[in-house]
Design a protein around this motif. Structure first.
Motif, PDB file in Angstrom:
ATOM      1  N   VAL A   1       0.867  -1.178   0.000  1.00 52.37           N
ATOM      2  CA  VAL A   1       0.000   0.000   0.000  1.00 52.37           C
ATOM      3  C   VAL A   1       0.908   1.234   0.000  1.00 52.37           C
ATOM      4  O   VAL A   1       1.917   1.229   0.714  1.00 52.37           O
ATOM      5  N   PRO A   2       0.652   2.293  -0.747  1.00 47.56           N
ATOM      6  CA  PRO A   2      -0.515   2.590  -1.596  1.00 47.56           C
ATOM      7  C   PRO A   2      -0.368   2.155  -3.045  1.00 47.56           C
ATOM      8  O   PRO A   2      -1.029   2.740  -3.902  1.00 47.56           O
ATOM      9  N   PHE A   3       0.445   1.180  -3.340  1.00 46.44           N
ATOM     10  CA  PHE A   3       0.593   0.749  -4.742  1.00 46.44           C
ATOM     11  C   PHE A   3      -0.010  -0.635  -4.931  1.00 46.44           C
ATOM     12  O   PHE A   3       0.488  -1.444  -5.686  1.00 46.44           O
ATOM     13  N   HIS A   4      -1.104  -0.897  -4.214  1.00 40.32           N
ATOM     14  CA  HIS A   4      -1.662  -2.248  -4.181  1.00 40.32           C
ATOM     15  C   HIS A   4      -2.945  -2.350  -4.977  1.00 40.32           C
ATOM     16  O   HIS A   4      -3.529  -3.408  -5.052  1.00 40.32           O
ATOM     17  N   MET A   5      -3.407  -1.224  -5.571  1.00 35.37           N
ATOM     18  CA  MET A   5      -4.780  -1.177  -6.099  1.00 35.37           C
ATOM     19  C   MET A   5      -5.065  -2.316  -7.055  1.00 35.37           C
ATOM     20  O   MET A   5      -6.197  -2.764  -7.153  1.00 35.37           O
ATOM     21  N   TRP A   6      -4.038  -2.770  -7.763  1.00 36.23           N
ATOM     22  CA  TRP A   6      -4.280  -3.817  -8.752  1.00 36.23           C
ATOM     23  C   TRP A   6      -4.517  -5.181  -8.111  1.00 36.23           C
ATOM     24  O   TRP A   6      -5.227  -6.017  -8.638  1.00 36.23           O
ATOM     25  N   ALA A   7      -3.911  -5.406  -6.929  1.00 32.31           N
ATOM     26  CA  ALA A   7      -3.804  -6.773  -6.416  1.00 32.31           C
ATOM     27  C   ALA A   7      -5.146  -7.499  -6.235  1.00 32.31           C
ATOM     28  O   ALA A   7      -5.293  -8.603  -6.769  1.00 32.31           O
ATOM     29  N   PRO A   8      -6.135  -6.931  -5.521  1.00 33.31           N
ATOM     30  CA  PRO A   8      -7.351  -7.726  -5.294  1.00 33.31           C
ATOM     31  C   PRO A   8      -8.045  -8.140  -6.585  1.00 33.31           C
ATOM     32  O   PRO A   8      -8.406  -9.311  -6.742  1.00 33.31           O
ATOM     33  N   ASP A   9      -8.206  -7.207  -7.526  1.00 32.81           N
ATOM     34  CA  ASP A   9      -8.891  -7.546  -8.773  1.00 32.81           C
ATOM     35  C   ASP A   9      -8.121  -8.593  -9.568  1.00 32.81           C
ATOM     36  O   ASP A   9      -8.689  -9.517 -10.126  1.00 32.81           O
ATOM     37  N   VAL A  10      -6.797  -8.414  -9.618  1.00 30.28           N
ATOM     38  CA  VAL A  10      -5.992  -9.332 -10.424  1.00 30.28           C
ATOM     39  C   VAL A  10      -5.977 -10.709  -9.769  1.00 30.28           C
ATOM     40  O   VAL A  10      -6.135 -11.731 -10.441  1.00 30.28           O
ATOM     41  N   TYR A  11      -5.812 -10.766  -8.454  1.00 33.97           N
ATOM     42  CA  TYR A  11      -5.769 -12.058  -7.776  1.00 33.97           C
ATOM     43  C   TYR A  11      -7.094 -12.777  -7.917  1.00 33.97           C
ATOM     44  O   TYR A  11      -7.151 -13.994  -8.025  1.00 33.97           O
ATOM     45  N   GLU A  12      -8.193 -12.004  -7.902  1.00 35.16           N
ATOM     46  CA  GLU A  12      -9.499 -12.638  -7.993  1.00 35.16           C
ATOM     47  C   GLU A  12      -9.761 -13.157  -9.403  1.00 35.16           C
ATOM     48  O   GLU A  12     -10.303 -14.243  -9.577  1.00 35.16           O
TER      49      GLU A  12
ATOM     50  N   LYS B   1     -10.489 -15.639  -2.538  1.00 39.52           N
ATOM     51  CA  LYS B   1      -9.314 -15.204  -3.293  1.00 39.52           C
ATOM     52  C   LYS B   1      -9.007 -13.732  -3.009  1.00 39.52           C
ATOM     53  O   LYS B   1      -7.849 -13.335  -2.894  1.00 39.52           O
ATOM     54  N   ARG B   2     -10.073 -12.913  -2.902  1.00 37.53           N
ATOM     55  CA  ARG B   2      -9.847 -11.502  -2.556  1.00 37.53           C
ATOM     56  C   ARG B   2      -9.284 -11.376  -1.148  1.00 37.53           C
ATOM     57  O   ARG B   2      -8.405 -10.566  -0.879  1.00 37.53           O
ATOM     58  N   MET B   3      -9.819 -12.213  -0.245  1.00 34.90           N
ATOM     59  CA  MET B   3      -9.317 -12.161   1.132  1.00 34.90           C
ATOM     60  C   MET B   3      -7.830 -12.482   1.169  1.00 34.90           C
ATOM     61  O   MET B   3      -7.043 -11.792   1.816  1.00 34.90           O
ATOM     62  N   LEU B   4      -7.445 -13.521   0.410  1.00 33.25           N
ATOM     63  CA  LEU B   4      -6.024 -13.882   0.391  1.00 33.25           C
ATOM     64  C   LEU B   4      -5.196 -12.811  -0.319  1.00 33.25           C
ATOM     65  O   LEU B   4      -4.013 -12.638  -0.009  1.00 33.25           O
ATOM     66  N   ALA B   5      -5.815 -12.077  -1.246  1.00 34.58           N
ATOM     67  CA  ALA B   5      -5.083 -10.986  -1.890  1.00 34.58           C
ATOM     68  C   ALA B   5      -4.748  -9.899  -0.871  1.00 34.58           C
ATOM     69  O   ALA B   5      -3.608  -9.430  -0.795  1.00 34.58           O
ATOM     70  N   TYR B   6      -5.751  -9.516  -0.068  1.00 30.68           N
ATOM     71  CA  TYR B   6      -5.470  -8.498   0.951  1.00 30.68           C
ATOM     72  C   TYR B   6      -4.480  -9.033   1.974  1.00 30.68           C
ATOM     73  O   TYR B   6      -3.610  -8.304   2.472  1.00 30.68           O
ATOM     74  N   SER B   7      -4.593 -10.334   2.290  1.00 32.70           N
ATOM     75  CA  SER B   7      -3.640 -10.910   3.239  1.00 32.70           C
ATOM     76  C   SER B   7      -2.233 -10.852   2.651  1.00 32.70           C
ATOM     77  O   SER B   7      -1.255 -10.592   3.360  1.00 32.70           O
ATOM     78  N   SER B   8      -2.122 -11.049   1.329  1.00 35.45           N
ATOM     79  CA  SER B   8      -0.790 -11.009   0.727  1.00 35.45           C
ATOM     80  C   SER B   8      -0.216  -9.593   0.769  1.00 35.45           C
ATOM     81  O   SER B   8       0.994  -9.409   0.910  1.00 35.45           O
ATOM     82  N   ILE B   9      -1.090  -8.580   0.682  1.00 36.38           N
ATOM     83  CA  ILE B   9      -0.627  -7.194   0.838  1.00 36.38           C
ATOM     84  C   ILE B   9      -0.058  -7.006   2.250  1.00 36.38           C
ATOM     85  O   ILE B   9       1.022  -6.438   2.443  1.00 36.38           O
ATOM     86  N   ALA B  10      -0.785  -7.541   3.241  1.00 36.76           N
ATOM     87  CA  ALA B  10      -0.325  -7.394   4.620  1.00 36.76           C
ATOM     88  C   ALA B  10       1.005  -8.114   4.831  1.00 36.76           C
ATOM     89  O   ALA B  10       1.898  -7.606   5.522  1.00 36.76           O
ATOM     90  N   HIS B  11       1.149  -9.294   4.204  1.00 38.57           N
ATOM     91  CA  HIS B  11       2.395 -10.036   4.391  1.00 38.57           C
ATOM     92  C   HIS B  11       3.587  -9.318   3.771  1.00 38.57           C
ATOM     93  O   HIS B  11       4.702  -9.418   4.274  1.00 38.57           O
TER      94      HIS B  11
END
Lengths: 169, 478
Positions: B220-231, B294-304
């Motif tokens: 974050v703040p360069f994560h905007m792509w991650a949830p949509d792409v991971y899903e 999948k979205r949940m794991l995307a946000y979790s991957s941002i946190a990791h």
């Protein structure tokens, strides 16, 4: 390079880039882009980089823009022209970009000490020709990045075929 | 010329070998009907490459490339994620109706790119490796062509990735203008020699690097792509890109920020602290609101990514080693969790909603138990590997004097327990609402076995891994 020539080229590149971005008709936008590319090529020529100038014409103005034009011909131009050119957030975008540009100018303005110079001085390049200098470096010192670039192109070709070929199911 | 062979080509043997396997897979696709054979060839290739890693040492091609312990450790992470993702893929691709051979070829090419990034000792090599990896992954994200979500994922990833590449190139050109070299070691010694550490141009270049790498590791703040792409991406690719490209991004952060810009450590660590806190906070808090796993794991991957940044911020050998450990552990536990998601994807059932997991322990007790282990590990509960990873990261951060930052990280981990354990709660404390089937895929089952075992073994006996990472960075930056 003659400062007058440089001034003209720089101004022309900015004007034609702005025109390419703001035109509603995509065919006009691409034609302005071609004009901009030719000015860029002349800029390269003025810097003794004749190989880059040739590549600029052949690859960008020639191949890539012709491809763009083909794509644009497939589009429905009337439909494209009926909508707004920019999404509603453009003032925010342009002020952000201007802010970053100003920041870059302030930070790089008068505190940019140039780094160490290599063996290729402008005089040497002028006598040896830019093409030869570039070639001899590319196939000796930079052979590894050169080979990597070939892999990237291969992936691009495979990727384009995978994403565009006919069978869907 | 044997001399050239020994000093130059041998050093890039693993990358060459994998590229050859990638091309072979693409060509063999024309004659081989059974695509599982291609998956087998890919895994055999990864094994051969892993074996060849031990024969590489030193610089090659005018210091463009270096095979050191640091790079080899990261290459191990990439090969692990490659093999696990390939194991998942065959059945999933047939279910989705896109079982084409190019898929495996592109995965191998992406891994070649990551390996080049991990071994880059020149900014040009960094950039080209990054592009090789990214281009392959863009295509893989959009591989399910008949799905609008998948195509959208590919396009979004491509647009933002191209944007990030532009930032990286601008950073590289500013660095080159200032130092006259693109060699990572050369930049470091030039900056030291001329005392350029506080130069505003260099600060601007540092910011640009942080932005570009922030995109690649989805901070974050360069994560905007991650949830949509991971899903949207095929689940095995989501598993692959939540681990491989992220680890590759960290490998490059280690090379560029820690070595080339080592004299700028105050500037970039300040930036990274902000990124790390934002990633941990936004990743964990937004994950709570997700209903799609999948979205949940995307946000979790941002946190990791935020946790792993602690190891970089510490700017010590210990921090670096703990960051490498964490990424390897993360590969096992995250791909493990995605394996469970993949294996529940069958012809009639998507099984991507959290509510689909209700009562899983009654219908598939073993699968639920493994998911429980992965969720515990992602939370960081002992005796799983995730606990070991976080423990060493936090220790390194505290030793480097970032106690307050560690407190923030621990608090954020506590928040993360809410959504990880919610999955466990759904599985164990609710009655089954839907009849879920497990896909008949031996590959995916084997991947489950591997990841489950690895998470438990590392969790109970971490010493081997810790020593391996410490030994790997002895010659780092030399």
């Amino acid at each position: 390079m003659n400062p007058l020539l440089f001034g003209y080229l720089a101004a022309a590149i900015i004007v034609f880039s702005a025109l390419a971005v703001t035109r509603k008709n995509p065919v006009h936008a691409i034609l302005f882009m071609i004009v901009m590319f030719f000015h860029l090529a002349v800029m390269y020529l003025g810097l003794d980089a004749e190989f880059l100038a040739a590549i600029q014409i052949i690859v960008y103005a020639g191949a890539i823009l012709v491809l763009f034009l083909f794509v644009v011909m497939v589009l429905n131009i009337k439909e494209e022209m009926s909508g707004e050119r920019f999404s509603s957030g453009w003032p925010l975008g342009i002020s952000l970009a201007a802010g970053i540009f100003l920041l870059a100018i302030i930070m790089t303005g008068n505190v940019f000490p140039l780094g160490q110079q290599g063996i290729y001085t402008p005089a040497l390049i002028a006598s040896e020709t830019h093409t030869k200098a570039l070639g001899s470096l590319m196939y000796t010192q930079y052979i590894f990045p050169f080979e990597l670039a070939s892999l990237i192109l291969l992936v691009a070709v495979i990727g384009a075929i995978v994403l565009a070929k006919k069978r869907l199911r | 010329m044997p001399e050239i062979f020994r000093t130059q080509l041998m050093v890039v043997l693993p990358e060459t070998l994998l590229a050859v396997f990638a091309m072979a897979v693409v060509l063999l696709d024309l004659v081989i009907r059974k695509k599982s054979v291609l998956a087998g060839i890919s895994i055999a290739g990864a094994a051969a490459v892993f074996y060849s890693l031990f024969y590489t040492q030193g610089f090659a091609f005018n210091h463009m490339f270096v095979a050191d312990g640091y790079g080899i450790f990261f290459k191990f992470i990439f090969l692990v994620s490659l093999v696990l993702a390939v194991l998942l893929s065959n059945k999933y691709l047939s279910v989705e109706g896109v079982n084409h051979g190019e898929y495996y070829g592109l995965m191998l090419f992406a891994t070649v790119g990551m390996m080049v990034m991990a071994s880059a000792s020149d900014l040009i090599t960094v950039y080209l490796g990054l592009e090789l990896m990214s281009l392959s992954v863009y295509v893989l994200a959009g591989f399910i062509r008949h799905s609008a979500r998948s195509s959208e994922a590919a396009l979004k990833y491509f647009m933002l990735g191209a944007f990030a590449s532009a930032f990286l190139l601008l950073g590289i050109s500013l660095t080159y203008g200032l130092t006259g070299t693109t060699s990572i070691g050369g930049v470091a010694s030039y900056l030291q020699l001329h005392g350029l550490a506080k130069n505003p141009v260099l600060i601007l270049a540092t910011i640009l690097y942080v932005v570009a790498f922030g995109f690649k590791i989805a901070a974050v703040p360069f994560h905007m792509w991650a949830p949509d792409v991971y899903e949207g991406a095929p689940t095995p690719i989501t598993a692959f890109m939540s681990v491989g490209p992220k680890a590759a991004g960290f490998a490059v952060i280690g090379r560029v920020l820690l070595v080339a810009l080592g004299s700028m450590s105050f500037e970039w660590s300040t930036l990274l602290i902000v990124l790390s806190i934002l990633s941990m906070a936004a990743g964990n808090i937004l994950a709570i609101a997700q209903t799609n796993i999948k979205r949940m794991l995307a946000y979790s991957s941002i946190a990791h990514a935020g946790y792993a940044l602690l190891g970089v911020i510490a700017f010590s050998p210990e921090g670096l080693a703990s960051m490498m450990n964490y990424l390897l552990i993360y590969a096992f536990m995250n791909i493990g969790a995605f394996t469970v998601v993949t294996i529940l994807r069958t012809e009639g059932m998507k099984a991507e909603e959290l509510s689909d997991y209700e009562g899983l322990s009654k219908t598939h007790p073993l699968l639920a138990a493994l998911m429980l282990i992965f969720m515990f590990s992602l939370t960081g509960i002992p005796p799983t590997a995730g606990f070991i990873g976080k423990f060493y990261l936090f220790t390194a951060a505290i030793k480097a004097g970032y106690t307050w930052l560690t407190v923030v990280a621990v608090l954020m981990s506590a928040i993360s327990a809410y959504f990880y354990l919610r999955v466990v709660m759904y599985m164990y404390m609710k009655e089954p609402a839907k009849q879920l089937e497990m896909a008949k895929s031996y590959g995916a089952r084997f991947a489950l076995l591997l990841t489950g075992l690895a998470v438990l073994v590392i969790g109970i006996l971490p010493a081997g891994l810790i020593d391996m990472a410490r030994a790997a960075i002895i010659d780092f930056g030399s």
